[in-house]
Design an enzyme around this catalytic site. Structure first.
Site, PDB file in Angstrom:
ATOM      1  N   LYS A 283      -9.598  -0.910  -1.703  1.00  0.00           N
ATOM      2  CA  LYS A 283      -9.341  -2.348  -1.595  1.00  0.00           C
ATOM      3  C   LYS A 283      -9.291  -2.716  -0.121  1.00  0.00           C
ATOM      4  O   LYS A 283      -8.441  -2.225   0.613  1.00  0.00           O
ATOM      5  CB  LYS A 283      -8.023  -2.738  -2.254  1.00  0.00           C
ATOM      6  CG  LYS A 283      -7.941  -4.250  -2.430  1.00  0.00           C
ATOM      7  CD  LYS A 283      -6.548  -4.778  -2.546  1.00  0.00           C
ATOM      8  CE  LYS A 283      -5.876  -5.010  -1.225  1.00  0.00           C
ATOM      9  NZ  LYS A 283      -6.518  -6.009  -0.352  1.00  0.00           N
TER      10      LYS A 283
ATOM     11  N   GLU B 193       2.142   5.380   2.609  1.00  0.00           N
ATOM     12  CA  GLU B 193       2.236   5.502   4.073  1.00  0.00           C
ATOM     13  C   GLU B 193       2.709   4.144   4.577  1.00  0.00           C
ATOM     14  O   GLU B 193       1.936   3.186   4.596  1.00  0.00           O
ATOM     15  CB  GLU B 193       0.856   5.836   4.650  1.00  0.00           C
ATOM     16  CG  GLU B 193       0.210   7.084   4.077  1.00  0.00           C
ATOM     17  CD  GLU B 193       0.798   8.355   4.642  1.00  0.00           C
ATOM     18  OE1 GLU B 193       1.481   8.286   5.679  1.00  0.00           O
ATOM     19  OE2 GLU B 193       0.586   9.413   4.043  1.00  0.00           O
TER      20      GLU B 193
ATOM     21  N   CYS C 126       1.305   1.922  12.988  1.00  0.00           N
ATOM     22  CA  CYS C 126       2.514   2.340  12.270  1.00  0.00           C
ATOM     23  C   CYS C 126       3.321   3.368  13.062  1.00  0.00           C
ATOM     24  O   CYS C 126       4.536   3.392  12.996  1.00  0.00           O
ATOM     25  CB  CYS C 126       2.134   2.902  10.910  1.00  0.00           C
ATOM     26  SG  CYS C 126       0.973   4.282  11.034  1.00  0.00           S
TER      27      CYS C 126
ATOM     28  N   GLU D  87      10.863  -3.464  12.085  1.00  0.00           N
ATOM     29  CA  GLU D  87       9.559  -3.210  12.720  1.00  0.00           C
ATOM     30  C   GLU D  87       8.991  -4.514  13.302  1.00  0.00           C
ATOM     31  O   GLU D  87       8.849  -5.503  12.587  1.00  0.00           O
ATOM     32  CB  GLU D  87       8.603  -2.653  11.658  1.00  0.00           C
ATOM     33  CG  GLU D  87       7.280  -2.187  12.201  1.00  0.00           C
ATOM     34  CD  GLU D  87       6.322  -1.742  11.085  1.00  0.00           C
ATOM     35  OE1 GLU D  87       6.243  -2.423  10.055  1.00  0.00           O
ATOM     36  OE2 GLU D  87       5.670  -0.696  11.256  1.00  0.00           O
TER      37      GLU D  87
HETATM   38  P1  NAD Z   1       0.827  -5.118   3.593  1.00  0.00           P
HETATM   39  O1  NAD Z   1       1.727  -4.261   2.816  1.00  0.00           O
HETATM   40  O2  NAD Z   1       1.078  -6.572   3.608  1.00  0.00           O
HETATM   41  O3  NAD Z   1      -0.692  -4.943   3.136  1.00  0.00           O
HETATM   42  C1  NAD Z   1      -1.304  -3.675   3.024  1.00  0.00           C
HETATM   43  C2  NAD Z   1      -2.376  -3.730   1.959  1.00  0.00           C
HETATM   44  O4  NAD Z   1      -1.772  -3.980   0.702  1.00  0.00           O
HETATM   45  C3  NAD Z   1      -3.400  -4.840   2.163  1.00  0.00           C
HETATM   46  O5  NAD Z   1      -4.672  -4.386   1.770  1.00  0.00           O
HETATM   47  C4  NAD Z   1      -2.911  -5.921   1.225  1.00  0.00           C
HETATM   48  O6  NAD Z   1      -3.951  -6.805   0.818  1.00  0.00           O
HETATM   49  C5  NAD Z   1      -2.398  -5.094   0.066  1.00  0.00           C
HETATM   50  N1  NAD Z   1      -1.396  -5.736  -0.787  1.00  0.00           N
HETATM   51  C6  NAD Z   1      -0.627  -6.817  -0.498  1.00  0.00           C
HETATM   52  N2  NAD Z   1       0.189  -7.089  -1.532  1.00  0.00           N
HETATM   53  C7  NAD Z   1      -0.056  -6.154  -2.488  1.00  0.00           C
HETATM   54  C8  NAD Z   1       0.492  -5.881  -3.771  1.00  0.00           C
HETATM   55  N3  NAD Z   1       1.458  -6.632  -4.298  1.00  0.00           N
HETATM   56  N4  NAD Z   1       0.021  -4.825  -4.471  1.00  0.00           N
HETATM   57  C9  NAD Z   1      -0.941  -4.030  -3.939  1.00  0.00           C
HETATM   58  N5  NAD Z   1      -1.507  -4.248  -2.728  1.00  0.00           N
HETATM   59  C10 NAD Z   1      -1.061  -5.290  -2.009  1.00  0.00           C
HETATM   60  O7  NAD Z   1       0.832  -4.499   5.050  1.00  0.00           O
HETATM   61  P2  NAD Z   1       0.415  -5.187   6.397  1.00  0.00           P
HETATM   62  O8  NAD Z   1       1.589  -5.922   6.905  1.00  0.00           O
HETATM   63  O9  NAD Z   1      -0.846  -5.913   6.247  1.00  0.00           O
HETATM   64  O10 NAD Z   1       0.143  -3.878   7.280  1.00  0.00           O
HETATM   65  C11 NAD Z   1       0.986  -3.479   8.273  1.00  0.00           C
HETATM   66  C12 NAD Z   1       2.042  -2.517   7.745  1.00  0.00           C
HETATM   67  O11 NAD Z   1       1.420  -1.308   7.378  1.00  0.00           O
HETATM   68  C13 NAD Z   1       3.059  -2.162   8.798  1.00  0.00           C
HETATM   69  O12 NAD Z   1       4.346  -2.143   8.232  1.00  0.00           O
HETATM   70  C14 NAD Z   1       2.646  -0.771   9.220  1.00  0.00           C
HETATM   71  O13 NAD Z   1       3.686  -0.009   9.776  1.00  0.00           O
HETATM   72  C15 NAD Z   1       2.125  -0.215   7.944  1.00  0.00           C
HETATM   73  N6  NAD Z   1       1.215   0.897   8.205  1.00  0.00           N
HETATM   74  C16 NAD Z   1       1.597   2.171   7.867  1.00  0.00           C
HETATM   75  C17 NAD Z   1       0.765   3.253   8.159  1.00  0.00           C
HETATM   76  C18 NAD Z   1       1.168   4.679   7.846  1.00  0.00           C
HETATM   77  O14 NAD Z   1       0.296   5.550   7.874  1.00  0.00           O
HETATM   78  N7  NAD Z   1       2.423   4.955   7.563  1.00  0.00           N
HETATM   79  C19 NAD Z   1      -0.463   3.017   8.787  1.00  0.00           C
HETATM   80  C20 NAD Z   1      -0.809   1.717   9.111  1.00  0.00           C
HETATM   81  C21 NAD Z   1       0.031   0.666   8.804  1.00  0.00           C
END
Ligand code: NAD
Length: 538
Positions: free
Chosen positions: A202, A275, A309, A407
């Site tokens: 996705k 993650e 992250c 964060e």
């Molecule tokens: P997010 O959780 O808003 O979105 C991440 C993904 O999930 C997107 O593709 C989004 O469209 C999808 N999504 C949104 N709502 C959903 C739902 N209800 N069900 C399933 N999928 C859904 O995250 P973000 O704010 O866009 O990304 C940044 C975050 O990601 C930060 O907190 C960062 O620390 C974290 N991150 C973690 C890692 C790791 O490896 N631990 C790596 C990169 C980013």
């Protein structure tokens, strides 16, 4: 010749970078159409248009999939998966290695797309290329041994043959965020595919073209049509539909969304790796080389414009070296070149969106209103770009401030003074996140001992973040609210399989022989227990 190559030949366009923040000139409508064709959306589907950070202009309308499209993509993936799984690991690895070679050759294309869609500096886009290339080579070479049958001692040693084997999950769902659209969208797909699964990815609404480009490139490398599909659309609707249909989900994103995904996966009794976010600490011990520590801090804190992250948001310096370290850190911070360019002329690029700019600005404003001191930055830089924020160092941060343990996900560091190692450890372990951490010290043994007491999935010594994340043979993931499971290394591929035990008896059914009284069989069994204990067998 592939569709992509045909398009290239038609338009006669080579990769070129636009001089301004506008759309890269080689990204023609025909090229975009060649990527969008990978989306299983209807011709009259609603569309979503992201905003390009460099100029706050719309990128291109991308069709939204519906939950029905997601279900259809999973059905097609399920049909395609058995033939893919029937290939040897070596045959699957050939596709991945061809992808590797094409990627290295055409890296400028994907770096342009990443920059256009999410605004990071080119060097950080290149790090995505580097990471995916390393993952591709590593798993192409090691997948067979990671997935090899494991021979174990059976119920009746010598008379039974038992093996644990690895079976693909089936269809693996991968939900990835916008901050590393290429690495996080592709880096998990590669081991999932090598393990014999079909994959449904996705794309994040901010960065769909980058992932679709990767899918098109994988087709050029020889991956069959439905073995890896991409869906796009609003996160909640499409992400949740994906969790509702796949056999396993690898989610990367925020802790809040991770909880929703985990609960939904639990309802279906499918596995999930999560993650999630971090609030990563870096400790400068009294014996650290302060120039090295300052450089390492700036690199890890401002990498990807702080939208990483594992980037550093909390810096804890020993009181004996605090003042000198602060000076070195401010010098390293002010030397960061902040710019929007499609070449390697910037150390720090733009934030990805207005929402990111608002969040970072709100965190800093809240901290300042509650008594934090701004040592560097602390403001947006609209003269450079609409979502650009200055690398920022704060002091006097306390737990009443949102950015203390929440964060920020931007180029902002809070600097803390620790009285000794124990105090540094106490500060580092505050909060509920546990993703990544760092220790700077000339005493590697002492740093190792401290590292083991930090609650974090990875601890970097004398580096801020890259030495652990770049070691793709070692697991990477979070403790506490930072997630479940690991990517990279053995766990990063085995999680995409089920373990199956195949046990064969060489003596027919295991149990009392016909006609033998159960009491006699039990007595013999007890004698055997005593003997095995005496002989220290397992
Ligand atoms: P997010 O959780 O808003 O979105 C991440 C993904 O999930 C997107 O593709 C989004 O469209 C999808 N999504 C949104 N709502 C959903 C739902 N209800 N069900 C399933 N999928 C859904 O995250 P973000 O704010 O866009 O990304 C940044 C975050 O990601 C930060 O907190 C960062 O620390 C974290 N991150 C973690 C890692 C790791 O490896 N631990 C790596 C990169 C980013």
């Amino acid at each position: 010749m592939t569709a992509l190559q045909e398009t290239q030949q038609e338009t006669g366009q080579e990769t070129q970078q636009a001089a301004s923040g506008l759309r890269p000139t080689w990204v023609s409508d025909a090229r975009i159409a060649s990527w969008l064709r990978w989306l299983p959306a209807a011709d009259d589907a609603a569309t979503l248009t992201a905003t390009a950070p460099y100029d706050a202009r719309p990128t291109v309308p991308v069709p939204c999939c519906t939950p029905e499209d997601v279900a259809g993509a999973v059905t097609a993936a399920r049909a395609a998966q058995p033939a893919w799984a029937d290939l040897s690991v070596a045959a699957r690895a050939e596709v991945v290695l061809r992808f590797h070679d094409l990627l290295v050759e055409r890296q400028d294309e994907v770096m342009d797309l990443i920059q256009w869609e999410m605004g990071k500096a080119r060097f950080h886009a290149w790090q995505e290329v580097l990471q995916v290339a390393n993952i591709a080579r590593h798993y192409a070479k090691q997948a067979a041994s990671y997935l090899a049958d494991h021979k174990v001692r059976g119920a009746v040693p010598g008379l039974t043959r038992v093996r644990e084997v690895r079976v693909p999950r089936g269809v693996v769902g991968i939900i990835s965020p916008w901050n590393y659209p290429f690495y996080l969208g592709v880096g998990d797909a590669i081991p999932a595919l090598l393990a014999g699964n079909a994959v449904l990815g996705k794309a994040d609404p901010q960065t769909p073209l980058t992932l679709l480009w990767a899918r098109a490139l994988m087709a050029e490398a020889g991956l069959p049509e439905h073995v890896w599909s991409i869906v796009a659309g609003p996160g909640a609707e499409i992400g949740e539909a994906l969790v509702d249909h796949v056999d396993y989900v690898a989610f990367t994103g925020s802790t809040a969304t991770g909880r929703i995904v985990a609960q939904r996966a639990a309802g279906r009794l499918i596995g999930a790796s999560l993650e999630l976010g971090g609030k990563n600490p870096l400790i400068v011990r009294a014996d650290a080389d302060l120039e090295v520590a300052a450089r390492g801090t700036a690199l890890a804190a401002f990498a990807n414009t702080g939208q990483m992250c594992i980037h550093i948001e909390r810096v804890i310096a020993h009181t004996d070296v605090y003042d000198d370290f602060r000076e070195a850190l401010l010098a390293a911070t002010s030397s960061q070149k902040v710019a929007q360019t499609f070449d390697f002329g910037a150390d720090v690029g733009s934030l990805a969106s207005q929402a990111q700019l608002d969040k970072v600005g709100a965190h800093v404003a809240d901290a300042v209103a509650k008594g934090a001191t701004v040592l560097a930055g602390g403001r947006a830089l609209p003269e450079i770009g609409p979502y650009v924020y200055a690398p920022t160092v704060l002091e006097d941060v306390n737990e009443e401030m949102d950015l203390c343990l929440g964060e920020t996900f931007g180029p902002v560091i809070a600097l803390y003074r620790a009285t000794d190692d124990e105090d540094a450890l106490r500060i580092a372990n505050q909060g509920t996140a546990g993703l990544s951490a760092s220790v700077f010290s000339k005493d590697l043994k002492g740093a190792d001992a401290l590292a083991r007491r930090i609650r974090a999935g990875s601890v970097n010594i004398n580096d801020g973040a890259a030495v652990a994340a770049g070691s793709v043979e070692a697991g990477m993931g979070g403790m506490g609210d930072s997630g479940l499971g690991r990517r990279h290394g053995g766990e990063g591929i085995r999680k995409f399989t089920e373990s199956q035990t195949i046990a064969a008896s060489l003596i027919g059914p295991v149990g009392p022989p016909p006609g033998q009284a159960l009491e006699k069989f039990v007595a013999m069994g007890n004698k055997q227990l005593a003997l095995l204990r005496k002989l220290r067998v397992r």
